[in-house]
Motif scaffolding. Structure first.
Motif, mmCIF file in Angstrom:
data_model
loop_
_atom_site.group_PDB
_atom_site.id
_atom_site.type_symbol
_atom_site.label_atom_id
_atom_site.label_comp_id
_atom_site.label_asym_id
_atom_site.label_seq_id
_atom_site.Cartn_x
_atom_site.Cartn_y
_atom_site.Cartn_z
ATOM 1 N N ASN A 150 0.825 -1.212 0.000
ATOM 2 C CA ASN A 150 0.000 0.000 0.000
ATOM 3 C C ASN A 150 0.859 1.262 0.000
ATOM 4 N N LEU A 151 0.399 2.279 -0.721
ATOM 5 C CA LEU A 151 0.956 3.631 -0.579
ATOM 6 C C LEU A 151 0.036 4.323 0.411
ATOM 7 N N ASP A 152 0.536 4.639 1.604
ATOM 8 C CA ASP A 152 -0.310 5.052 2.721
ATOM 9 C C ASP A 152 -1.356 3.945 2.908
ATOM 10 N N GLN A 153 -2.650 4.254 2.660
ATOM 11 C CA GLN A 153 -3.647 3.182 2.843
ATOM 12 C C GLN A 153 -4.262 2.723 1.518
ATOM 13 N N GLU A 154 -3.674 3.129 0.397
ATOM 14 C CA GLU A 154 -4.221 2.713 -0.903
ATOM 15 C C GLU A 154 -3.499 1.464 -1.400
ATOM 16 N N GLU A 155 -4.250 0.377 -1.554
ATOM 17 C CA GLU A 155 -3.646 -0.883 -2.002
ATOM 18 C C GLU A 155 -3.258 -0.791 -3.481
ATOM 19 N N VAL A 156 -1.996 -1.161 -3.792
ATOM 20 C CA VAL A 156 -1.549 -1.128 -5.184
ATOM 21 C C VAL A 156 -1.122 -2.506 -5.693
ATOM 22 N N HIS B 227 0.188 -3.787 15.289
ATOM 23 C CA HIS B 227 -1.286 -3.789 15.324
ATOM 24 C C HIS B 227 -1.829 -2.754 14.339
ATOM 25 N N VAL B 228 -3.011 -3.023 13.821
ATOM 26 C CA VAL B 228 -3.692 -2.045 12.952
ATOM 27 C C VAL B 228 -4.907 -1.538 13.708
ATOM 28 N N ASP B 229 -4.996 -0.253 13.922
ATOM 29 C CA ASP B 229 -6.207 0.323 14.521
ATOM 30 C C ASP B 229 -6.406 1.721 13.959
ATOM 31 N N ALA B 230 -7.651 2.181 13.996
ATOM 32 C CA ALA B 230 -8.011 3.459 13.360
ATOM 33 C C ALA B 230 -7.199 4.623 13.917
ATOM 34 N N ASP B 231 -6.787 4.533 15.190
ATOM 35 C CA ASP B 231 -6.068 5.655 15.799
ATOM 36 C C ASP B 231 -4.687 5.855 15.190
ATOM 37 N N SER B 232 -4.128 4.786 14.612
ATOM 38 C CA SER B 232 -2.779 4.950 14.055
ATOM 39 C C SER B 232 -2.794 5.062 12.532
ATOM 40 N N GLU B 233 -3.946 4.781 11.897
ATOM 41 C CA GLU B 233 -4.050 4.815 10.434
ATOM 42 C C GLU B 233 -4.389 6.231 9.990
ATOM 43 N N VAL B 234 -3.381 7.041 9.817
ATOM 44 C CA VAL B 234 -3.629 8.457 9.526
ATOM 45 C C VAL B 234 -2.870 8.884 8.287
ATOM 46 N N GLN B 235 -3.534 9.654 7.421
ATOM 47 C CA GLN B 235 -2.848 10.269 6.284
ATOM 48 C C GLN B 235 -3.560 11.578 5.962
ATOM 49 N N GLY B 236 -2.925 12.416 5.155
ATOM 50 C CA GLY B 236 -3.555 13.669 4.749
ATOM 51 C C GLY B 236 -3.033 14.863 5.522
ATOM 52 N N LYS B 237 -3.426 16.055 5.033
ATOM 53 C CA LYS B 237 -2.964 17.301 5.660
ATOM 54 C C LYS B 237 -4.099 18.316 5.694
ATOM 55 N N GLN C 251 -6.285 17.818 2.322
ATOM 56 C CA GLN C 251 -5.901 17.059 1.133
ATOM 57 C C GLN C 251 -5.459 15.658 1.518
ATOM 58 N N GLY C 252 -5.800 14.680 0.641
ATOM 59 C CA GLY C 252 -5.283 13.309 0.776
ATOM 60 C C GLY C 252 -5.784 12.539 1.973
ATOM 61 N N LEU C 253 -7.045 12.781 2.407
ATOM 62 C CA LEU C 253 -7.598 11.978 3.498
ATOM 63 C C LEU C 253 -7.832 10.550 2.995
ATOM 64 N N PRO C 254 -7.848 9.552 3.897
ATOM 65 C CA PRO C 254 -8.052 8.178 3.409
ATOM 66 C C PRO C 254 -9.495 7.946 2.965
ATOM 67 N N ILE C 255 -9.653 7.048 1.985
ATOM 68 C CA ILE C 255 -10.990 6.630 1.576
ATOM 69 C C ILE C 255 -11.240 5.298 2.258
ATOM 70 N N VAL C 256 -12.312 5.231 3.054
ATOM 71 C CA VAL C 256 -12.600 4.023 3.807
ATOM 72 C C VAL C 256 -13.842 3.376 3.202
ATOM 73 N N ASN C 257 -13.712 2.088 2.830
ATOM 74 C CA ASN C 257 -14.820 1.363 2.184
ATOM 75 C C ASN C 257 -15.391 2.132 0.988
ATOM 76 N N GLY C 258 -14.506 2.755 0.241
ATOM 77 C CA GLY C 258 -14.932 3.416 -0.995
ATOM 78 C C GLY C 258 -15.528 4.793 -0.806
ATOM 79 N N GLN C 259 -15.608 5.309 0.432
ATOM 80 C CA GLN C 259 -16.244 6.615 0.659
ATOM 81 C C GLN C 259 -15.384 7.503 1.551
ATOM 82 N N CYS C 260 -15.624 8.803 1.464
ATOM 83 C CA CYS C 260 -15.034 9.738 2.414
ATOM 84 C C CYS C 260 -15.951 10.948 2.515
ATOM 85 N N ASP C 261 -16.641 11.077 3.657
ATOM 86 C CA ASP C 261 -17.540 12.217 3.900
ATOM 87 C C ASP C 261 -17.017 12.977 5.123
ATOM 88 N N PRO C 262 -15.982 13.792 4.965
ATOM 89 C CA PRO C 262 -15.312 14.353 6.149
ATOM 90 C C PRO C 262 -15.966 15.621 6.711
#
Length: 794
Positions: free
Chosen positions: A10-16, A85-95, A124-135
Motif C-alpha cells: 500500500n501507498l499510505d492506505q491505498e492498495e496497489v 497492530h492495525v487500529d483506526a487511531d494509528s491509520e492516519v494520512q492527509g494534511k 488534502q489526501g484523506l483516506p478513503i474508507v470502504n470506498g467513501q469519504c464524507d469528512p
C-alpha cells in the motif's frame, strides 16, 4: 491453527498490489516481485497481512509501515520487520490548511478580552474508507477549566474537502490553551448499522496557543497525526514478522541541457577505440554489480537508437578475450547483462505471443508431469506423466522455433553481430555461430521465462509448487534442446532426465533449432513483418461509465473486464465473454486523467473517441490508473487525428464542469499531455537514465580515482601489474585516462548543480507550505542537513 494468508502493498492506505493466498501455513513464503513507478506523494509504504477464513472473509493480522524517509535505510537489503497492530487511531494520512487569528475585543462593560478566530480552509489526501469519504472537522478549544467544541459542515464524497469555515472563541491569553482539530469519516446513510458505532477517526492536530503571542495571525499546512500522537501503549503482542526486500530509488532530474556533456560522452562509447576506454565500459568496470550499470546504459542507448553498435562493440571486445569457443558469453560480463536487459525490454511482447498461451494452460490444467520416480505421488503413472511432459515440451519447442519472424528487429540485429564476431574469432569451429546466439535466446531468454513466468509478466503470481516443478522440467529440456551440445544426455546430472531426453534425440530437433537461429541472426531479413495475430498488452477489471446515456449518471457505472491489444480496446461482462464494446486503436484520439470532482471518484481517466464521444473509466488504484493511461497513450500515439486539447472534467447537467461551455462538442480547454514514444515497449526518459548513471559514477568515485591511478601507473611503469589495479580491464591507459578525466569533470559539474539547486530550494521553501507541511519529517531532516553544511562552510 493454520492460516490462509496474503499480503498487500500500500501507498499510505491505498492498495496497489496483492500477493496470491498461501494456504494452511503459519510461515507462508510468497517470493513475489512487484515493481512500480510511484505516481504520487506518500508518507508510508505499508504492507498488510490478511487471513482468509472458510467463509472467504478477510481479517487483518498486522502491518509493517515504513516511513518514506526511512526507505533508504533498508534499500536492497533483506530485512525482517515485526508486524504491528492495525487500529483506526494509528491509520492516519492527509494534511489540513489552517489560519489562526488572535485579536483584542473590548466588551460592553469595558473589559478587554481576547477572541480567537480559527479558519479551517481545506484538507488534502484523506483516506478513503470502504470506498467513501464524507469528512467534517471539529475544532475544540480546551483549557484548564472548560472545553468548547464546534463543527464544520460535512462534505460529501471527497477526500480533498474545501471547508473555508471560521469559528470564534473567547479566550484569556494568560492561560495556556490547546486547539484540537478532529477529522471524522462519516458513514453513508445506507449503511445505517455503522451509525451506532460512531463516526470514524481520521486524524488530529494539537497546537499550543502560546506561539500566537508573537503574532496576531498565523496560517500554515499541517500533516494530520494519530490520536494522542500515536503514543498509546499497546501491549506488544508477537504477531509474527515479515521479510521484505525493498529497492527504492529517487532521482532528481534536471532538464536535458544539464546532461549534454555526460550523455554525449556515453553515447559515443561505441566509436571509442578500444571500447574498454569508453565511458559506458568504464561504468561497468567500477560498478559492484554489472547489472547496476547495464540497466540505465541499455535504456539510454535504446532511447537514442545506439544500442546495436554499442553491444556489437563490447561483444566484439569480449569475444577477442575469450580463449575457448565453449565458454563464449557464459560469464556475467557487461555484454551478457546488457543483452539480457535489452531482451527483457524489447522482447516482452515477443514472449507474450510465443509462451503466454501455453504457460496459462499449464497453470490452469495442472496435468501431472513428475518424471522422477522418487517424487511420484500415490496413484500417478510414470509413463502418463512422461507423455504429458513430452507433449508440453514439444508444443513449446515448436512455438519457439516457428516464431522467428516475430523476433523484434533490435534483437535480430544484435544476434547478427554476435554471430559474425564469434565466426570470425573461431573460424575452425562451425557451430560457434549458433552457440553464440543460442546462449542468449534459449539459455537467457526463453528458459528463464518458462522457469519464472511471473518475472517476465507472463503470470501475475509465482506458480504453485506442482506447476513450478512442471515448468522447471520443461525449462531444463528446452535449454538443452537449444544448446546444440554434442552429447546431450551428459548435460543432465539426473538419470531420469537423461532417459526422458531420449525422446528428443532426433536430428529434426537440431535442424529446427539451427533454422530458427539462422532466421533470427541473419542480416537483411528486414521484410515488413506481417504479424496479423493481435498481441495482448493489458487486461483486468475496471469500472466504466458511458457518456450521457441516462439522465441519472450513477445508474450506468458498471464493473467490466477490459482488454487491450495492439488492434483494439474492448470490454465485456467478464473474462472470456463476447465484447460489449470494441474501440479500434485508430479511434483513440486521447487518453487523459479525469478530475475527481466530476463524479467524486478517484483514479478515473477518459478515453476520447471521434465525435467527442468519451468513455469514463475508474481503475482500482493510482498505480493501475497510471499503467492503463501510459499503455493506451503509447499504443495510440501515432494516430493521425490525435487531439491537442481536451476537457479535464466531465460534461454533466448540460455543461462542461471545467470550462462551463454548454455545447457538448465544444473543443477542449486544456492541452493534452501525450508526448510518449510510439514504441510500446520502450517508454524511456533519457535524462532520467543519464541522472541514474551520474548517481552511479558519483557513488563509485573512489574507484574511478583508483582506475585513474592505475592508468597513470601503467603508462609510466610497464613492469608487473600492481594487484590493486589488476581488477580493471585497461587496454589503452592513455585513452582510458582521458575518458576518466572527462567523466570526473562531468560528474563534478552535475554535483555542483545539484548542490546549488538544493541550496536555492532551501532558501525559497517555507516550512508549513502546502509542499512541506508542518510535521514533514523528511523536510526537517533536510533542514538539519543544510544547517550542518552551512555551519561547516562558515
Amino acid at each position: 491453527k493454520m492460516r490462509d494468508c496474503y499480503c498487500t502493498v500500500n501507498l499510505d492506505q491505498e492498495e496497489v498490489f496483492r500477493t496470491k493466498i498461501v494456504e494452511k501455513s503459519l510461515c507462508p513464503f510468497y517470493g513475489e516481485d512487484f515493481y512500480c513507478e510511484i505516481p504520487r506523494t506518500f508518507r508510508h509504504l505499508s504492507f498488510y497481512i490478511f487471513d482468509r477464513d472458510v467463509f472467504r472473509r478477510d481479517s487483518i493480522i498486522g502491518k509493517v509501515a515504513i516511513q518514506k524517509e526511512d526507505l533508504q535505510k533498508y534499500h536492497n537489503r533483506d530485512t525482517w520487520f515485526q508486524l504491528q497492530h492495525v487500529d483506526a487511531d494509528s491509520e492516519v494520512q492527509g494534511k489540513v490548511h489552517l489560519e489562526l487569528r488572535l485579536s483584542e475585543v473590548i466588551t460592553d462593560t469595558g473589559v478587554v478580552c481576547h477572541k480567537l478566530a480559527t479558519r479551517v480552509l481545506e484538507c488534502q489526501g484523506l483516506p478513503i474508507v470502504n470506498g467513501q469519504c464524507d469528512p467534517y472537522a471539529t475544532v475544540t478549544l480546551a483549557g484548564p477549566s472548560r472545553s468548547e467544541a464546534k463543527k464544520t459542515k460535512v462534505k460529501k464524497k471527497t477526500n480533498n474537502p474545501h471547508f473555508d469555515e471560521v469559528f470564534y472563541f473567547e479566550v484569556g491569553i494568560s492561560k495556556e490553551w490547546v486547539i484540537i482539530i478532529w477529522f471524522y469519516y462519516r458513514v453513508d446513510l445506507w449503511n445505517a448499522s455503522n451509525l451506532k458505532f460512531g463516526d470514524e477517526f481520521l486524524g488530529e492536530l494539537r497546537l499550543p496557543l502560546k506561539f500566537l503571542r508573537q503574532s496576531s495571525s498565523y496560517e500554515a499546512w499541517y500533516f494530520l497525526q494519530p490520536r494522542d500522537n500515536g503514543n498509546k501503549s499497546l501491549k506488544p503482542d508477537d504477531l509474527g514478522s515479515l521479510r521484505l526486500n525493498v529497492v527504492y530509488t529517487e532521482d532528481h532530474v534536471f532538464s536535458s541541457d544539464y546532461y549534454s556533456p555526460l550523455r554525449d560522452l556515453l553515447l559515443k562509447s561505441a566509436d571509442v577505440e578500444p571500447v574498454s576506454a569508453s565511458a559506458a565500459h568504464i561504468l561497468g568496470e567500477v560498478c559492484r554489480e554489472k547489472q547496476e550499470a547495464a540497466i540505465p546504459l541499455v535504456r539510454l542507448f535504446l532511447h537514442y537508437g545506439r544500442i546495436v553498435p554499442f553491444i556489437s562493440a563490447i561483444a566484439n571486445a569480449e569475444v577477442k578475450r575469450t580463449q575457448d569457443p565453449n565458454t563464449i558469453f557464459r560469464g556475467n560480463s557487461l555484454t551478457s547483462k546488457c543483452i539480457d536487459e535489452t531482451m527483457k525490454l524489447a522482447g516482452m511482447h515477443y514472449l507474450q505471443v510465443t509462451l503466454k498461451p501455453i504457460i496459462d494452460e499449464i497453470c490452469q490444467v495442472h496435468k501431472p508431469c513428475e518424471i522422477d520416480p522418487v517424487k511420484l505421488k500415490d496413484g500417478e503413472n510414470l509413463e502418463n506423466n512422461r507423455e504429458n511432459l513430452r507433449q508440453y515440451v514439444d508444443r513449446i519447442f515448436t512455438v519457439i522455433t516457428k516464431s522467428g519472424v516475430s523476433c523484434p528487429t533490435v534483437m535480430c540485429d544484435i544476434f547478427f553481430s554476435l554471430r559474425e564476431s564469434a565466426a570470425k574469432r573461431f573460424q575452425g569451429d562451425l557451430d560457434v555461430r549458433y552457440t553464440a546466439v543460442s546462449s542468449f535466446i534459449f539459455l537467457r531468454f526463453f528458459a528463464p521465462a518458462i522457469l519464472s513466468p511471473n518475472l517476465f509478466q507472463l503470470t501475475p503470481h509465482h506458480p504453485d509448487p506442482q506447476t513450478s516443478r512442471t515448468l522447471t522440467l520443461i525449462s531444463k529440456t528446452i535449454q538443452t534442446l537449444g544448446s546444440l551440445s554434442k552429447s546431450k544426455s551428459a548435460n543432465f546430472k539426473e538419470s531420469y532426465m537423461a532417459t526422458f531426453y531420449d525422446y528428443f534425440n532426433e536430428q529434426k530437433y537440431a535442424d529446427a533449432v539451427k533454422n530458427f537461429l539462422d532466421l533470427i541472426s541473419s542480416s537483411g531479413r528486414r521484410d515488413h513483418k506481417s504479424i496479423e495475430q493481435p498481441i495482448l498488452l493489458k487486461e483486468g477489471f475496471m469500472i466504466k461509465r458511458a457518456q450521457g446515456r441516462k439522465r441519472f449518471g450513477m445508474k450506468n457505472f458498471k464493473k467490466r473486464w477490459f482488454r487491450l491489444t495492439n488492434h483494439e480496446f474492448t470490454y465485456q461482462k467478464s473474462k472470456g465473454d463476447h465484447p460489449l464494446c470494441s474501440i479500434p486503436i485508430e479511434n483513440i484520439l486521447a487518453v487523459e486523467r479525469l478530475e475527481e470532482e466530476s463524479f467524486k471518484m478517484k483514479n478515473m481517466f477518459q478515453v476520447i473517441q471521434p465525435e467527442r464521444r468519451v468513455l469514463y473509466i475508474q481503475a482500482n488504484n493510482c498505480v493501475e490508473a497510471k499503467d492503463w493511461i501510459d499503455i493506451l497513450t503509447k499504443v495510440s500515439q501515432c494516430n493521425k487525428k490525435r487531439l491537442t486539447v481536451y476537457h479535464p472534467s466531465a460534461y454533466l447537467n448540460g455543461h462542461w464542469l471545467c470550462c462551463k461551455a454548454t455545447a457538448d462538442n465544444t473543443p477542449g480547454c486544456t492541452p493534452c499531455t501525450g508526448g510518449l514514444p510510439a514504441n510500446i515497449q520502450l517508454d524511456i526518459d533519457g535524462d532520467r537514465e543519464t541522472e541514474r548513471i551520474y548517481s552511479l559514477f558519483n557513488l563509485y568515485m573512489p574507484k574511478l580515482e583508483k582506475m585513474q591511478e592505475a592508468c597513470g601507473s601503467k603508462s609510466v611503469y610497464d613492469g608487473p601489474e600492481e594487484e590493486e589495479y589488476s581488477t580493471f580491464i585497461i587496454d589503452d591507459p592513455k585513452e582510458t585516462y582521458k575518458t576518466l578525466k572527462l567523466i570526473i569533470e562531468g560528474v563534478g559539474t552535475l554535483e555542483q548543480e545539484h548542490a546549488q539547486y538544493k541550496r536555492d530550494k532551501f532558501k525559497k521553501t517555507k516550512y508549513g507550505s502546502q509542499e512541506h507541511p508542518i510535521g514533514d519529517k523528511s523536510f526537517q531532516t533536510y533542514i538539519r542537513q543544510q544547517s550542518e553544511i552551512s555551519a561547516h562552510s562558515i
